[in-house]
Scaffold this motif. Structure first.
Motif, PDB file in Angstrom:
ATOM      1  N   LEU A  55      36.269   9.969  21.741  1.00  0.00           N
ATOM      2  CA  LEU A  55      35.679   8.629  21.773  1.00  0.00           C
ATOM      3  C   LEU A  55      34.288   8.592  21.151  1.00  0.00           C
ATOM      4  N   PHE A  56      33.663   9.728  21.001  1.00  0.00           N
ATOM      5  CA  PHE A  56      32.354   9.779  20.353  1.00  0.00           C
ATOM      6  C   PHE A  56      32.448  10.211  18.899  1.00  0.00           C
ATOM      7  N   GLY A  57      33.642  10.280  18.349  1.00  0.00           N
ATOM      8  CA  GLY A  57      33.791  10.507  16.925  1.00  0.00           C
ATOM      9  C   GLY A  57      34.434  11.814  16.526  1.00  0.00           C
ATOM     10  N   GLY A  58      34.785  12.667  17.472  1.00  0.00           N
ATOM     11  CA  GLY A  58      35.472  13.905  17.123  1.00  0.00           C
ATOM     12  C   GLY A  58      34.532  15.087  17.015  1.00  0.00           C
ATOM     13  N   LEU A  59      35.011  16.126  16.398  1.00  0.00           N
ATOM     14  CA  LEU A  59      34.288  17.390  16.297  1.00  0.00           C
ATOM     15  C   LEU A  59      32.915  17.205  15.647  1.00  0.00           C
ATOM     16  N   GLY A  60      31.891  17.672  16.331  1.00  0.00           N
ATOM     17  CA  GLY A  60      30.535  17.597  15.818  1.00  0.00           C
ATOM     18  C   GLY A  60      29.813  16.297  16.094  1.00  0.00           C
ATOM     19  N   GLN A  61      30.494  15.306  16.624  1.00  0.00           N
ATOM     20  CA  GLN A  61      29.884  14.002  16.895  1.00  0.00           C
ATOM     21  C   GLN A  61      29.647  13.763  18.391  1.00  0.00           C
ATOM     22  N   ASN A  62      30.120  14.659  19.223  1.00  0.00           N
ATOM     23  CA  ASN A  62      30.017  14.463  20.668  1.00  0.00           C
ATOM     24  C   ASN A  62      28.582  14.689  21.132  1.00  0.00           C
ATOM     25  N   PHE A  63      28.193  14.003  22.206  1.00  0.00           N
ATOM     26  CA  PHE A  63      26.825  14.064  22.694  1.00  0.00           C
ATOM     27  C   PHE A  63      26.558  15.294  23.555  1.00  0.00           C
ATOM     28  N   MET A  64      27.605  15.946  24.000  1.00  0.00           N
ATOM     29  CA  MET A  64      27.461  17.185  24.760  1.00  0.00           C
ATOM     30  C   MET A  64      28.723  18.009  24.608  1.00  0.00           C
ATOM     31  N   ASN A  65      28.680  19.238  25.080  1.00  0.00           N
ATOM     32  CA  ASN A  65      29.832  20.129  24.988  1.00  0.00           C
ATOM     33  C   ASN A  65      30.981  19.540  25.807  1.00  0.00           C
ATOM     34  N   PRO A  66      32.136  19.289  25.196  1.00  0.00           N
ATOM     35  CA  PRO A  66      33.242  18.677  25.926  1.00  0.00           C
ATOM     36  C   PRO A  66      33.725  19.508  27.112  1.00  0.00           C
ATOM     37  N   ALA A  67      33.759  20.838  26.972  1.00  0.00           N
ATOM     38  CA  ALA A  67      34.225  21.679  28.078  1.00  0.00           C
ATOM     39  C   ALA A  67      33.295  21.563  29.282  1.00  0.00           C
ATOM     40  N   LEU A  68      32.003  21.567  29.028  1.00  0.00           N
ATOM     41  CA  LEU A  68      31.060  21.444  30.140  1.00  0.00           C
ATOM     42  C   LEU A  68      31.067  20.040  30.723  1.00  0.00           C
ATOM     43  N   ALA A  69      31.327  19.044  29.890  1.00  0.00           N
ATOM     44  CA  ALA A  69      31.461  17.682  30.402  1.00  0.00           C
ATOM     45  C   ALA A  69      32.688  17.578  31.301  1.00  0.00           C
ATOM     46  N   GLY A  70      33.783  18.240  30.897  1.00  0.00           N
ATOM     47  CA  GLY A  70      34.975  18.263  31.742  1.00  0.00           C
ATOM     48  C   GLY A  70      34.704  18.937  33.072  1.00  0.00           C
ATOM     49  N   ARG A  71      33.941  20.014  33.041  1.00  0.00           N
ATOM     50  CA  ARG A  71      33.562  20.696  34.291  1.00  0.00           C
ATOM     51  C   ARG A  71      32.693  19.797  35.155  1.00  0.00           C
ATOM     52  N   CYS A  72      31.717  19.120  34.551  1.00  0.00           N
ATOM     53  CA  CYS A  72      30.862  18.194  35.311  1.00  0.00           C
ATOM     54  C   CYS A  72      31.686  17.073  35.929  1.00  0.00           C
ATOM     55  N   PHE A  73      32.608  16.538  35.165  1.00  0.00           N
ATOM     56  CA  PHE A  73      33.489  15.483  35.674  1.00  0.00           C
ATOM     57  C   PHE A  73      34.272  15.969  36.889  1.00  0.00           C
ATOM     58  N   LEU A  74      34.834  17.172  36.789  1.00  0.00           N
ATOM     59  CA  LEU A  74      35.588  17.715  37.918  1.00  0.00           C
ATOM     60  C   LEU A  74      34.676  18.033  39.099  1.00  0.00           C
ATOM     61  N   MET A  75      33.469  18.509  38.825  1.00  0.00           N
ATOM     62  CA  MET A  75      32.532  18.842  39.889  1.00  0.00           C
ATOM     63  C   MET A  75      32.111  17.593  40.653  1.00  0.00           C
ATOM     64  N   ILE A  76      31.869  16.510  39.940  1.00  0.00           N
ATOM     65  CA  ILE A  76      31.484  15.257  40.592  1.00  0.00           C
ATOM     66  C   ILE A  76      32.670  14.665  41.347  1.00  0.00           C
ATOM     67  N   SER A  77      33.859  14.743  40.758  1.00  0.00           N
ATOM     68  CA  SER A  77      35.046  14.122  41.356  1.00  0.00           C
ATOM     69  C   SER A  77      35.634  14.934  42.511  1.00  0.00           C
ATOM     70  N   PHE A  78      35.606  16.252  42.393  1.00  0.00           N
ATOM     71  CA  PHE A  78      36.273  17.116  43.375  1.00  0.00           C
ATOM     72  C   PHE A  78      35.348  18.275  43.750  1.00  0.00           C
ATOM     73  N   ALA A  79      34.212  17.965  44.339  1.00  0.00           N
ATOM     74  CA  ALA A  79      33.202  18.994  44.633  1.00  0.00           C
ATOM     75  C   ALA A  79      33.736  20.080  45.558  1.00  0.00           C
ATOM     76  N   GLY A  80      34.540  19.713  46.522  1.00  0.00           N
ATOM     77  CA  GLY A  80      35.072  20.705  47.462  1.00  0.00           C
ATOM     78  C   GLY A  80      35.948  21.743  46.788  1.00  0.00           C
ATOM     79  N   LYS A  81      36.851  21.288  45.951  1.00  0.00           N
ATOM     80  CA  LYS A  81      37.749  22.220  45.255  1.00  0.00           C
ATOM     81  C   LYS A  81      37.018  23.032  44.193  1.00  0.00           C
ATOM     82  N   MET A  82      36.017  22.419  43.556  1.00  0.00           N
ATOM     83  CA  MET A  82      35.301  23.116  42.489  1.00  0.00           C
ATOM     84  C   MET A  82      34.335  24.172  43.013  1.00  0.00           C
TER      85      MET A  82
END
Length: 166
Positions: free
Chosen positions: A112-139
């Motif tokens: 959604l931010f334009g593909g490879l090289g256009q993202n505002f942050m590392n997608p893998a770490l953003a996915g981890r942050c998303f999971l950490m915020i959404s499922f803190a107990g499991k993470m």
């Protein structure tokens, strides 16, 4: 002071190496760590790695297909994102959670931010942050199975220099 400088847009140093080849080299560099994690945490860790990598590639392919864009799965960036996300997961996490994290990483942060090289942050770490915020107990649940070799019980304290200062 008679020198003329060539002003141009970046990158200023170019190489013939393709993005695909760079990403393949990153995957090769991550393989020892991945294999050690699988050996250390067992078959479930292998399932987490496979599910995350496959789902990352799938979500990139799906987004490209739905948005009528050129297929970008051959550049291996989704494989790198999936592998990095998998290596950031607790070893006994339910399989559906890394799949959800890879969907967020690839679709929301990367594409959604334009593909490879256009993202505002590392997608893998953003996915981890998303999971950490959404499922803190499991993470934050790092209980290891009985088949695992490594259980670490560590104590944190001040570094020797901080102790010396006080």
């Amino acid at each position: 002071m008679e020198q003329m400088y060539n002003v141009s847009s970046n990158p200023h140093i170019r190489d013939k190496m393709t993005t695909s080849r760079i990403m393949q080299l990153v995957v090769i560099a991550l393989l020892p760590t991945t294999l050690f994690g699988i050996w250390n945490f067992g078959v479930h860790a292998l399932l987490v790695v496979l599910a995350t990598v496959v789902s990352s590639v799938f979500f990139e392919w799906l987004y490209d297909r739905l948005m009528h864009k050129k297929n970008t799965t051959t550049d291996f960036s989704a494989v790198v994102t999936g592998l990095l996300l998998a290596l950031n997961m607790p070893p006994q996490i339910p399989i559906w959670m890394p799949i959800l994290g890879s969907a967020f990483a690839i679709i929301v942060v990367k594409q959604l931010f334009g593909g490879l090289g256009q993202n505002f942050m590392n997608p893998a770490l953003a996915g981890r942050c998303f999971l950490m915020i959404s499922f803190a107990g499991k993470m934050t649940n790092f209980a290891v199975s009985k088949s695992s070799h490594a259980v670490v019980d560590a104590v944190t304290q001040a570094t020797p220099l901080a102790a010396l200062k006080s």
